[in-house]
Motif scaffolding. Sequence first.
Motif, mmCIF file in Angstrom:
data_model
loop_
_atom_site.group_PDB
_atom_site.id
_atom_site.type_symbol
_atom_site.label_atom_id
_atom_site.label_comp_id
_atom_site.label_asym_id
_atom_site.label_seq_id
_atom_site.Cartn_x
_atom_site.Cartn_y
_atom_site.Cartn_z
ATOM 1 N N PHE A 189 8.190 0.211 -13.137
ATOM 2 C CA PHE A 189 9.296 1.014 -12.636
ATOM 3 C C PHE A 189 8.777 2.319 -12.031
ATOM 4 O O PHE A 189 7.652 2.748 -12.297
ATOM 5 N N ASP A 190 9.624 2.903 -11.202
ATOM 6 C CA ASP A 190 9.311 4.157 -10.511
ATOM 7 C C ASP A 190 9.575 5.304 -11.481
ATOM 8 O O ASP A 190 10.727 5.583 -11.828
ATOM 9 N N HIS A 191 8.501 5.987 -11.908
ATOM 10 C CA HIS A 191 8.633 6.999 -12.945
ATOM 11 C C HIS A 191 9.301 8.279 -12.454
ATOM 12 O O HIS A 191 9.583 9.182 -13.240
ATOM 13 N N ARG A 192 9.570 8.377 -11.157
ATOM 14 C CA ARG A 192 10.297 9.529 -10.656
ATOM 15 C C ARG A 192 11.760 9.491 -11.083
ATOM 16 O O ARG A 192 12.383 10.530 -11.280
ATOM 17 N N LEU A 193 12.326 8.296 -11.192
ATOM 18 C CA LEU A 193 13.739 8.170 -11.536
ATOM 19 C C LEU A 193 13.990 7.346 -12.781
ATOM 20 O O LEU A 193 15.112 7.329 -13.297
ATOM 21 N N VAL A 194 12.973 6.660 -13.288
ATOM 22 C CA VAL A 194 13.104 5.886 -14.523
ATOM 23 C C VAL A 194 12.065 6.418 -15.508
ATOM 24 O O VAL A 194 10.860 6.236 -15.310
ATOM 25 N N ASP A 195 12.531 7.079 -16.554
ATOM 26 C CA ASP A 195 11.577 7.589 -17.542
ATOM 27 C C ASP A 195 11.245 6.496 -18.544
ATOM 28 O O ASP A 195 11.790 5.384 -18.501
ATOM 29 N N GLY A 196 10.353 6.817 -19.470
ATOM 30 C CA GLY A 196 9.900 5.817 -20.431
ATOM 31 C C GLY A 196 11.003 5.275 -21.310
ATOM 32 O O GLY A 196 11.023 4.081 -21.653
ATOM 33 N N VAL A 244 0.840 -1.198 0.000
ATOM 34 C CA VAL A 244 0.000 0.000 0.000
ATOM 35 C C VAL A 244 0.877 1.252 0.000
ATOM 36 O O VAL A 244 0.639 2.204 -0.748
ATOM 37 N N GLY A 245 1.929 1.236 0.836
ATOM 38 C CA GLY A 245 2.834 2.373 0.879
ATOM 39 C C GLY A 245 3.527 2.605 -0.447
ATOM 40 O O GLY A 245 3.668 3.740 -0.912
ATOM 41 N N SER A 246 3.951 1.509 -1.101
ATOM 42 C CA SER A 246 4.632 1.632 -2.379
ATOM 43 C C SER A 246 3.698 2.141 -3.468
ATOM 44 O O SER A 246 4.049 3.025 -4.254
ATOM 45 N N ALA A 247 2.484 1.588 -3.501
ATOM 46 C CA ALA A 247 1.538 1.948 -4.560
ATOM 47 C C ALA A 247 1.159 3.418 -4.504
ATOM 48 O O ALA A 247 0.908 4.045 -5.543
ATOM 49 N N PHE A 248 1.096 3.987 -3.293
ATOM 50 C CA PHE A 248 0.663 5.379 -3.155
ATOM 51 C C PHE A 248 1.822 6.340 -2.948
ATOM 52 O O PHE A 248 1.607 7.522 -2.680
ATOM 53 N N THR A 249 3.062 5.843 -3.073
ATOM 54 C CA THR A 249 4.232 6.704 -2.950
ATOM 55 C C THR A 249 4.960 6.840 -4.271
ATOM 56 O O THR A 249 5.253 7.952 -4.721
ATOM 57 N N ALA A 250 5.260 5.699 -4.887
ATOM 58 C CA ALA A 250 5.994 5.719 -6.153
ATOM 59 C C ALA A 250 5.015 5.676 -7.327
ATOM 60 O O ALA A 250 4.145 4.805 -7.372
ATOM 61 N N PRO A 251 5.145 6.612 -8.279
ATOM 62 C CA PRO A 251 4.294 6.565 -9.482
ATOM 63 C C PRO A 251 4.721 5.409 -10.373
ATOM 64 O O PRO A 251 5.820 5.410 -10.927
ATOM 65 N N HIS A 252 3.865 4.413 -10.485
ATOM 66 C CA HIS A 252 4.187 3.203 -11.229
ATOM 67 C C HIS A 252 3.874 3.358 -12.717
ATOM 68 O O HIS A 252 2.847 3.922 -13.100
ATOM 69 N N VAL A 253 4.769 2.827 -13.523
ATOM 70 C CA VAL A 253 4.537 2.659 -14.953
ATOM 71 C C VAL A 253 4.885 1.217 -15.290
ATOM 72 O O VAL A 253 5.895 0.694 -14.819
ATOM 73 N N THR A 254 4.045 0.543 -16.076
ATOM 74 C CA THR A 254 4.313 -0.840 -16.469
ATOM 75 C C THR A 254 4.303 -0.948 -17.982
ATOM 76 O O THR A 254 3.380 -0.479 -18.645
ATOM 77 N N GLU A 255 5.346 -1.574 -18.528
ATOM 78 C CA GLU A 255 5.440 -1.823 -19.961
ATOM 79 C C GLU A 255 5.514 -3.325 -20.204
ATOM 80 O O GLU A 255 5.976 -4.083 -19.344
#
Length: 476
Positions: free
Chosen positions: A445-452, A263-274
């Motif tokens: 991946f965490d979109h704060r530090l990993v872009d597309g 829950v903490g991860s899902a609402f802290t790190a902006p997730h992107v899935t490819e």
Amino acid sequence: MTHDTTLRYREFKMPDVGEGLTEAEILKWFVQPGDTVTDGQVVCEVETAKAAVELPIPYDGVVHELRFPEGTTVDVGQVIISVDVTPDAAPAEPATAPTAPAVEPEPDEKPQGRQPVLVGYGVAESSTRRRPRKGAQVPEQPTAAIQSELNGRSAAASPDPVAAPSAASPAAARPLAKPPVRKLAKDLGVDLAAVVATGPDGVITRDDVHAAVTAPESVSSNSEAGEEGKETGPQAPAPVQMGARETRVPVKGVRKATAAAMVGSAFTAPHVTEFITLDVTRTMKLVDELKADPDLAGLRVNPLLLIAKALLVAIKRNPEVNAAWDEVNQEIVQKHYVNLGIAAATPRGLLVPNIKDAHELTLPQLARSLGELVTTAREGKTSPAAMQGGTVTITNVGVFGVDTGTPILNPGESAILAVGAIKLQPWVHKGKVKPRQVTTLALSFDHRLVDGELGSKVLADVAAVLENPRRLITWA
């Protein structure tokens, strides 16, 4: 002549077996009051928010009292067991009969002060009473009440609940089995007392437990679904009465910690899935060849091994993905090492132990580490240290027949790779439609530090290695 009970009885407190944990649940007692114990002997198994851990006693002596029954959650620093370290000393006065009125403590029943304990265990004020004379008919009532619960006796089955067992009876009645086998029996709902032992010196083996499960008299209505056959420990759900429409299972231990972390991860790190679907036929052929390689004899060789190696190669080519987000200092922390996490489903919940410095391992070393990691996790013996410091993770949902998923990042990590089921499917190969081994990978991946762009490069590199595993040589 009296004795100083402060010196006679030593109290063992619930330690902090992780880093900063505040409580643990007692899963199993391996000793009973009256049993002789030695320094370093495992006396119980406890479950923290991270793992199941066996606790050794730091004293020699005779078990005096178990303070809590199985299934109890105990705060760190609380006394869980007391040991008579001078059992050959002059006996105390006979215990008072349970029907007698309360009496003042005897002169030699002194409140116990702050006791020296092992580093990190903490200290607390407590008091201890004398252990009854050997062979006394009436032990202290708190011990008897806990002992009754530990043995699973009902009032009807035990008309004299305060009658003290002999010192030798608990040990004599306890079946011989190693802790992992006891854990297996508990998970499968098997009573070890009813299992026929085939091991040396009458020791019950894992095969004996499995044989008991398959026996007609021990198969439960839900055993075919792979669930516990009966309630044998704190993890089993409450018994369902006839006609019941719901079962409530307490959320605690590993499952509780996992839920909070996700829950903490899902609402802290902006997730992107490819996602990417690929032909892994060449990789599957290589797996078959490696299984016959003498250098890998006795090691676990499977597609996960080459997928892990492919991810490590992709990280080497794109090291920026192996990082963490420091919210306090507003920094991206680049990791120059890879602690590769492997998600493992266990009866207690999802565990994610990691292989330290996986980037430095050869293929045989990685195979050995993966095998040890999986075996330890399945036996419930993963240590808290093994689940700390991960940088990236692999979750293999394909073992459940699932094509893919959108995995949630482990807290503190930047990426997680989900591996789907590998299936024979029609695929265009060299201009013709042929049956090929196909799978789908998903990278969150965490979109704060990993872009597309970076995330896409990592996923594409993993796929490229698995489509043509010769790149394990050329790219490494």
